[in-house]
Design a protein around this motif. Structure first.
Motif, PDB file in Angstrom:
ATOM      1  N   UNK A  70      -4.371 -25.275  -6.665  1.00  0.00           N
ATOM      2  CA  UNK A  70      -3.311 -24.654  -7.459  1.00  0.00           C
ATOM      3  C   UNK A  70      -1.929 -25.037  -6.974  1.00  0.00           C
ATOM      4  N   UNK A  71      -1.741 -25.042  -5.663  1.00  0.00           N
ATOM      5  CA  UNK A  71      -0.428 -25.405  -5.115  1.00  0.00           C
ATOM      6  C   UNK A  71      -0.104 -26.876  -5.356  1.00  0.00           C
ATOM      7  N   UNK A  72      -1.096 -27.736  -5.205  1.00  0.00           N
ATOM      8  CA  UNK A  72      -0.874 -29.170  -5.442  1.00  0.00           C
ATOM      9  C   UNK A  72      -0.572 -29.435  -6.915  1.00  0.00           C
ATOM     10  N   UNK A  73      -1.201 -28.670  -7.804  1.00  0.00           N
ATOM     11  CA  UNK A  73      -1.012 -28.943  -9.231  1.00  0.00           C
ATOM     12  C   UNK A  73       0.423 -28.672  -9.701  1.00  0.00           C
ATOM     13  N   UNK A  74       1.170 -27.842  -8.983  1.00  0.00           N
ATOM     14  CA  UNK A  74       2.564 -27.606  -9.363  1.00  0.00           C
ATOM     15  C   UNK A  74       3.410 -28.880  -9.247  1.00  0.00           C
ATOM     16  N   UNK A  75       3.050 -29.767  -8.328  1.00  0.00           N
ATOM     17  CA  UNK A  75       3.844 -30.989  -8.117  1.00  0.00           C
ATOM     18  C   UNK A  75       3.063 -32.250  -8.447  1.00  0.00           C
ATOM     19  N   UNK A  76       1.859 -32.110  -8.988  1.00  0.00           N
ATOM     20  CA  UNK A  76       1.002 -33.266  -9.225  1.00  0.00           C
ATOM     21  C   UNK A  76       1.500 -34.117 -10.384  1.00  0.00           C
ATOM     22  N   UNK A  77       1.316 -35.404 -10.213  1.00  0.00           N
ATOM     23  CA  UNK A  77       1.572 -36.367 -11.283  1.00  0.00           C
ATOM     24  C   UNK A  77       0.770 -37.618 -10.974  1.00  0.00           C
ATOM     25  N   UNK A  78       0.348 -38.294 -12.008  1.00  0.00           N
ATOM     26  CA  UNK A  78      -0.409 -39.532 -11.813  1.00  0.00           C
ATOM     27  C   UNK A  78      -1.741 -39.279 -11.129  1.00  0.00           C
ATOM     28  N   UNK A  79      -2.043 -40.115 -10.147  1.00  0.00           N
ATOM     29  CA  UNK A  79      -3.325 -40.030  -9.446  1.00  0.00           C
ATOM     30  C   UNK A  79      -3.457 -38.781  -8.580  1.00  0.00           C
ATOM     31  N   UNK A  80      -2.373 -38.102  -8.300  1.00  0.00           N
ATOM     32  CA  UNK A  80      -2.407 -36.906  -7.458  1.00  0.00           C
ATOM     33  C   UNK A  80      -3.193 -35.777  -8.150  1.00  0.00           C
ATOM     34  N   UNK A  81      -3.383 -35.877  -9.481  1.00  0.00           N
ATOM     35  CA  UNK A  81      -4.174 -34.887 -10.200  1.00  0.00           C
ATOM     36  C   UNK A  81      -5.622 -34.873  -9.737  1.00  0.00           C
ATOM     37  N   UNK A  82      -6.013 -35.929  -9.029  1.00  0.00           N
ATOM     38  CA  UNK A  82      -7.373 -35.963  -8.486  1.00  0.00           C
ATOM     39  C   UNK A  82      -7.572 -34.810  -7.490  1.00  0.00           C
ATOM     40  N   UNK A  83      -6.531 -34.495  -6.722  1.00  0.00           N
ATOM     41  CA  UNK A  83      -6.659 -33.444  -5.708  1.00  0.00           C
ATOM     42  C   UNK A  83      -6.950 -32.060  -6.306  1.00  0.00           C
ATOM     43  N   UNK A  84      -6.197 -31.610  -7.326  1.00  0.00           N
ATOM     44  CA  UNK A  84      -6.573 -30.322  -7.933  1.00  0.00           C
ATOM     45  C   UNK A  84      -7.954 -30.358  -8.589  1.00  0.00           C
ATOM     46  N   UNK A  85      -8.309 -31.500  -9.173  1.00  0.00           N
ATOM     47  CA  UNK A  85      -9.631 -31.616  -9.787  1.00  0.00           C
ATOM     48  C   UNK A  85     -10.732 -31.519  -8.732  1.00  0.00           C
ATOM     49  N   UNK A  86     -10.536 -32.191  -7.611  1.00  0.00           N
ATOM     50  CA  UNK A  86     -11.508 -32.125  -6.517  1.00  0.00           C
ATOM     51  C   UNK A  86     -11.564 -30.705  -5.955  1.00  0.00           C
ATOM     52  N   UNK A  87     -10.410 -30.066  -5.821  1.00  0.00           N
ATOM     53  CA  UNK A  87     -10.385 -28.686  -5.324  1.00  0.00           C
ATOM     54  C   UNK A  87     -11.138 -27.755  -6.264  1.00  0.00           C
ATOM     55  N   UNK A  88     -10.991 -27.954  -7.559  1.00  0.00           N
ATOM     56  CA  UNK A  88     -11.714 -27.144  -8.530  1.00  0.00           C
ATOM     57  C   UNK A  88     -13.218 -27.358  -8.405  1.00  0.00           C
TER      58      UNK A  88
END
Length: 158
Positions: A70-88
Motif C-alpha cells: 500500500x505504501x509503495x503504491x502511493x509512489x509507484x509508476x512503471x515497473x515499480x507496480x510489480x512491488x505492490x502486486x507482489x505484496x498483494x
C-alpha cells in the motif's frame, strides 16, 4: 489511481493485521464472520483459540506485506507496480496459509480431544471409537465350518 489502490491495500492490511493480532493473542471472539470456518473449530473455545493462535502470525505477516504494498503504491509508476502486486500476492498466500495451518491444527486438536475422551478411529478389535464401546465383540467365524456347510449345500443340490 495510485491513491485509491494504496488506500484499498492499507484498509485490507489494517483488517488483516487486526484479525491476526487478535488471533495470535487468543483474543479473537467466536463469531460467524471472521476466522476459520471448519467444523472442528466450533467444537470448543480451546480449539478456537489454539487454531487461531497458529494462524495469527501468518495473517500478521500478510498484513505487513499489504502495508508495504500500500505504501509503495502511493509512489509507484512503471515497473515499480510489480512491488505492490507482489505484496498483494504475498498477503493472499499468507492469508490462505494461515487458514490452512489453523484448520490443520483444529483438526489435530479435535482428534486429540476425542482420543483423550476415549474416542478414536475404528480399531482392529471391532470398536467404532465413538459409539460408546458398549457393543459386544463380533463373534469369531469358524471358516472350516462355513466350508463344510457350503460343500454340504452343494452336494445336496446335485
Amino acid at each position: 489511481m495510485n491513491v485509491l489502490i494504496g488506500v484499498v491495500l492499507l484498509v485490507l492490511a489494517l483488517v488483516l493485521l487486526t484479525v491476526g493480532v487478535m488471533a495470535a493473542s487468543r483474543r479473537l471472539p467466536g463469531n460467524k464472520v471472521i476466522g476459520l470456518r471448519v467444523p472442528e473449530v466450533r467444537k470448543s473455545r480451546e480449539i478456537w483459540n489454539s487454531a487461531h493462535a497458529v494462524a495469527g502470525p501468518l495473517w500478521i505477516f500478510g498484513g505487513v506485506a499489504l502495508v508495504f504494498g500500500g505504501l509503495i503504491s502511493f509512489v509507484a509508476s512503471g515497473w515499480v507496480w510489480i512491488l505492490p502486486a507482489v505484496a498483494l500476492v504475498i498477503g493472499i498466500i499468507a492469508l490462505a496459509s494461515g487458514a490452512n495451518v489453523g484448520a490443520r491444527a483444529a483438526t489435530l486438536l479435535d482428534a486429540q480431544n476425542q482420543e483423550d475422551d476415549g474416542c478414536s478411529s475404528c480399531s482392529t478389535d471391532g470398536g467404532c471409537g465413538c459409539g460408546g464401546h458398549d457393543e459386544a465383540p463380533a463373534p469369531a467365524v469358524d471358516l472350516e465350518a462355513v466350508r463344510r456347510a457350503a460343500d454340504a449345500s452343494n452336494s445336496g443340490n446335485n
